[in-house]
Design an enzyme around this catalytic site. Structure first.
Site, PDB file in Angstrom:
ATOM      1  N   ASN A  22       0.797  -1.241   0.000  1.00  0.00           N
ATOM      2  CA  ASN A  22       0.000   0.000   0.000  1.00  0.00           C
ATOM      3  C   ASN A  22       0.822   1.280   0.000  1.00  0.00           C
ATOM      4  O   ASN A  22       0.253   2.370  -0.142  1.00  0.00           O
ATOM      5  CB  ASN A  22      -0.994   0.023   1.187  1.00  0.00           C
ATOM      6  N   ARG A  41      -3.312   8.339  -0.188  1.00  0.00           N
ATOM      7  CA  ARG A  41      -3.795   7.461   0.888  1.00  0.00           C
ATOM      8  C   ARG A  41      -3.722   8.175   2.241  1.00  0.00           C
ATOM      9  O   ARG A  41      -2.630   8.521   2.690  1.00  0.00           O
ATOM     10  CB  ARG A  41      -2.895   6.217   0.911  1.00  0.00           C
TER      11      ARG A  41
HETATM   12  C1  DQA Z   1       2.993   2.292   8.173  1.00  0.00           C
HETATM   13  C2  DQA Z   1       2.146   1.917   9.402  1.00  0.00           C
HETATM   14  C3  DQA Z   1       1.446   0.594   9.186  1.00  0.00           C
HETATM   15  O1  DQA Z   1       0.647   0.265  10.318  1.00  0.00           O
HETATM   16  C4  DQA Z   1       0.545   0.665   7.976  1.00  0.00           C
HETATM   17  O2  DQA Z   1      -0.063  -0.587   7.735  1.00  0.00           O
HETATM   18  C5  DQA Z   1       1.244   1.144   6.763  1.00  0.00           C
HETATM   19  C6  DQA Z   1       2.175   2.271   6.897  1.00  0.00           C
HETATM   20  C7  DQA Z   1       3.613   3.697   8.312  1.00  0.00           C
HETATM   21  O3  DQA Z   1       4.486   4.012   7.512  1.00  0.00           O
HETATM   22  O4  DQA Z   1       3.215   4.477   9.178  1.00  0.00           O
HETATM   23  O5  DQA Z   1       0.996   0.715   5.652  1.00  0.00           O
HETATM   24  O6  DQA Z   1       4.059   1.354   8.063  1.00  0.00           O
END
Ligand code: DQA
Length: 143
Positions: free
Chosen positions: A10, A17
């Site tokens: 993601n 996002r």
């Molecule tokens: C993240 C924090 C994670 O909990 C989340 O699932 C992400 C981004 C961050 O960069 O703050 O995808 O790793």
């Protein structure tokens, strides 16, 4: 000196996002800031993003032998990605875990990292600047 920069699931959606949580920089913009910092430090980066744990593991296994350190934001795999943790641990390289958001100030499930115990250190909650700090630290560790 080659440093691996790994972005998990993601993170390709950064910029659109949950901007209030992750900031409005795109992943390409963060990568470009990292490349600029790397050239100032005189280090080479190899940057990879995937939404698939297996692809991340394949990358670690293939590229770690030529690397001196790893910077990784594992995304949600932070909280349950044991196969990724094993792959990182197997490299014996210094791993710096980076999170854009402060995972300790968020939902309970985000407050545990399965990566942290095998990482040299963790930077959480400092936005894109956390990646730059991690790069400076990895470069200094290996200098
Ligand atoms: C993240 C924090 C994670 O909990 C989340 O699932 C992400 C981004 C961050 O960069 O703050 O995808 O790793």
């Amino acid at each position: 000196m080659k440093i691996l920069v790994i972005h998990g699931p993601n993170l390709n959606m950064l910029g659109s996002r949950q901007v209030s949580v992750y900031g409005d920089q795109t992943l390409a913009e963060i990568d470009s800031l990292l490349e600029n910092a790397a050239s100032e430090l005189g280090v080479e980066l190899e940057i990879f993003q995937s939404n698939h744990e297996g692809a991340l593991i394949d990358f670690v296994q293939a590229r770690a032998p030529e690397a001196t350190g790893i910077i990784i934001n594992p995304g949600a795999l932070t909280h349950y990605g044991l196969s990724l943790r094993d792959a990182l641990a197997a490299t014996s390289l210094p791993v710096i875990e980076v999170h854009l958001s402060n995972i300790y100030a968020r939902e309970e499930f985000r407050q545990q990292s399965v990566i942290a115990p095998i990482a040299r250190g963790q930077i959480s909650g400092l936005g894109w600047r956390g990646y730059i700090a991690a790069l400076e630290i990895v470069a200094a560790l290996e200098a």
